[in-house]
Design a protein around this motif. Structure first.
Motif, PDB file in Angstrom:
ATOM      1  N   SER A  23      -3.975  -4.371  -0.578  1.00 41.19           N
ATOM      2  CA  SER A  23      -3.418  -4.142   0.752  1.00 41.19           C
ATOM      3  C   SER A  23      -2.013  -3.566   0.678  1.00 41.19           C
ATOM      4  O   SER A  23      -1.668  -2.624   1.395  1.00 41.19           O
ATOM      5  CB  SER A  23      -3.406  -5.458   1.538  1.00 41.19           C
ATOM      6  N   THR A  24      -1.191  -4.116  -0.206  1.00 45.04           N
ATOM      7  CA  THR A  24       0.196  -3.646  -0.329  1.00 45.04           C
ATOM      8  C   THR A  24       0.251  -2.200  -0.812  1.00 45.04           C
ATOM      9  O   THR A  24       1.084  -1.406  -0.350  1.00 45.04           O
ATOM     10  CB  THR A  24       0.972  -4.565  -1.285  1.00 45.04           C
ATOM     11  N   LEU A  25      -0.625  -1.835  -1.749  1.00 48.68           N
ATOM     12  CA  LEU A  25      -0.658  -0.463  -2.234  1.00 48.68           C
ATOM     13  C   LEU A  25      -1.047   0.530  -1.134  1.00 48.68           C
ATOM     14  O   LEU A  25      -0.668   1.713  -1.191  1.00 48.68           O
ATOM     15  CB  LEU A  25      -1.641  -0.348  -3.406  1.00 48.68           C
ATOM     16  N   LEU A  26      -1.782   0.053  -0.142  1.00 46.97           N
ATOM     17  CA  LEU A  26      -2.228   0.921   0.946  1.00 46.97           C
ATOM     18  C   LEU A  26      -1.215   1.008   2.094  1.00 46.97           C
ATOM     19  O   LEU A  26      -1.419   1.768   3.047  1.00 46.97           O
ATOM     20  CB  LEU A  26      -3.569   0.422   1.493  1.00 46.97           C
ATOM     21  N   LEU A  27      -0.125   0.247   1.997  1.00 48.41           N
ATOM     22  CA  LEU A  27       0.848   0.207   3.091  1.00 48.41           C
ATOM     23  C   LEU A  27       1.403   1.575   3.495  1.00 48.41           C
ATOM     24  O   LEU A  27       1.560   1.836   4.698  1.00 48.41           O
ATOM     25  CB  LEU A  27       2.006  -0.730   2.727  1.00 48.41           C
ATOM     26  N   PRO A  28       1.735   2.460   2.558  1.00 51.28           N
ATOM     27  CA  PRO A  28       2.245   3.773   2.988  1.00 51.28           C
ATOM     28  C   PRO A  28       1.299   4.513   3.930  1.00 51.28           C
ATOM     29  O   PRO A  28       1.746   5.182   4.867  1.00 51.28           O
ATOM     30  CB  PRO A  28       2.420   4.529   1.661  1.00 51.28           C
ATOM     31  N   LEU A  29      -0.016   4.379   3.693  1.00 45.76           N
ATOM     32  CA  LEU A  29      -0.984   5.008   4.601  1.00 45.76           C
ATOM     33  C   LEU A  29      -0.965   4.324   5.963  1.00 45.76           C
ATOM     34  O   LEU A  29      -1.131   4.981   7.004  1.00 45.76           O
ATOM     35  CB  LEU A  29      -2.393   4.949   3.992  1.00 45.76           C
ATOM     36  N   SER A  30      -0.745   3.012   5.969  1.00 40.13           N
ATOM     37  CA  SER A  30      -0.651   2.287   7.233  1.00 40.13           C
ATOM     38  C   SER A  30       0.558   2.733   8.044  1.00 40.13           C
ATOM     39  O   SER A  30       0.524   2.768   9.277  1.00 40.13           O
ATOM     40  CB  SER A  30      -0.576   0.775   6.979  1.00 40.13           C
ATOM     41  N   TRP A  31       1.654   3.075   7.343  1.00 37.78           N
ATOM     42  CA  TRP A  31       2.840   3.562   8.054  1.00 37.78           C
ATOM     43  C   TRP A  31       2.532   4.875   8.778  1.00 37.78           C
ATOM     44  O   TRP A  31       3.023   5.121   9.886  1.00 37.78           O
ATOM     45  CB  TRP A  31       3.998   3.736   7.071  1.00 37.78           C
ATOM     46  N   LEU A  32       1.699   5.711   8.156  1.00 38.00           N
ATOM     47  CA  LEU A  32       1.291   6.951   8.814  1.00 38.00           C
ATOM     48  C   LEU A  32       0.465   6.654  10.062  1.00 38.00           C
ATOM     49  O   LEU A  32       0.617   7.318  11.100  1.00 38.00           O
ATOM     50  CB  LEU A  32       0.490   7.825   7.850  1.00 38.00           C
TER      51      LEU A  32
END
Length: 339
Positions: A23-32
């Protein structure tokens, strides 16, 4: 492939329940995604302030991806409005149906799920209300009012994030998963940030499993508690079986009577809904022990084939799945109605 889809969905929801490494590794995509949500909301800031045709709109939606129990809420709400003397209509996306790009499809009564989608067909059957379907909910609203000008209130099945649709009341349906890890897609299960709950009118907590103590609330629902503290009304919902329908003959049997008759029969259960384990758990809580229990992807079209390969004497399905099984020659299939 359907089994793989189901396993992938279950894996994703397990990841989304905590703030782990993936989940943490995917955070940058969540910011988008958050940026896109912000831009979209800014663009449609005034949409809700200008209802179309002067007809009030109630949106029933959720923040969590996957089924939380919106359709039973829509059905209960429409039937309650009719009991109050109102003339409700329904709009929906029509998931799975092939629709013209610039035209909504309007219908009433027994509708073909291939043309309207399984959930809209179920809603139309269960309520008798007219329904319009199109991915652009505002277009569906316009077609619905044009075809049925006597409608005096509209309920939108989903559409919370469809900001071009004007709305007067927003209802969010949550289930026992709460808000998961509180992150938006793809790092979490949310379509919008948890703070969105502060702006809705009603939060419905769909609770399954043993009856909770009054006043209790799942630990994952802290954001719901905060929203309630800031003035958002909260209700609890539980679904209970009320009857069983033999799909081949149309025979309807009250649930207690059906359980008494078939408790010792060899049963199987098949479900192609957002949270199939909720359906299976409900059957077990009511003294049944279906085996096997087969979970298919939500809206799966191959339920006929799956049932044919089941060897038990009776196969139980949800009402949503039964819509796709109308006219089946298989005399083993019964659908369970809930309220």
């Amino acid at each position: 492939m359907p089994k793989l889809q189901t396993l992938l969905a279950q894996f994703a929801h397990r990841i989304w329940q905590r703030k782990g490494l993936i989940s943490t590794l995917l955070l940058p995509l969540s910011w988008l995604v958050l940026a896109a949500v912000f831009i979209k909301r800014h663009r449609h800031t005034n949409a809700a302030a200008h209802p179309t045709h002067g007809v009030p709109v109630i949106v029933v939606g959720n923040l969590m991806v996957g089924g939380t129990g919106k359709t039973p809420v829509v059905i209960a709400l429409v039937n309650a409005l009719k009991a109050l003397g109102r003339r409700p209509g329904v709009i929906s996306r029509g998931y799975g149906a092939r629709l013209p790009k610039h035209e909504a499809r309007v219908g009433k009564g027994n509708l073909n799920p291939a043309q309207f989608g399984d959930e809209p067909a179920l809603i139309a059957q269960a309520t008798g209300a007219p329904i319009a379907v199109h991915p652009k909910r505002r277009l569906a609203l316009q077609y619905l009012i044009a075809a049925h000008p006597d409608i005096d209130i509209v309920v939108s099945d989903d559409g919370l994030q469809h900001l071009a649709l004007p709305r007067d009341i927003e209802i969010v349906v949550q289930d026992e998963r709460g808000l998961g890890n509180g992150r938006v897609l793809p790092a979490g299960p949310l379509r919008e940030p948890p703070s969105r709950l502060k702006n809705v009118d009603l939060v419905v907590l769909h609770q399954s499993g043993p009856t909770p103590q009054e006043g209790s609330i799942p630990s994952t629902q802290t954001e719901v508690q905060h929203a309630t503290a800031t003035g958002v009304t909260q209700l609890r919902m539980r679904l209970q079986p009320v009857s069983c329908t033999h799909i081949n003959s149309g025979q309807v049997v009250p649930w207690p009577e059906w359980v008494t008759q078939h408790r010792e029969t060899k049963l199987a259960a098949v479900a192609a809904i957002g949270q199939p384990n909720r359906f299976f758990g409900m059957l077990k809580q009511n003294g049944l022990n279906p085996a096997p229990t087969i979970a298919l992807p939500d809206h799966a079209a191959n339920i006929h084939t799956t049932i044919q390969n089941v060897g038990q004497d009776i196969v139980l399905v949800t009402d949503k799945d039964a819509i796709k099984l109308q006219g089946t020659p298989d005399t083993r299939v019964w659908s369970v109605q809930v309220a």
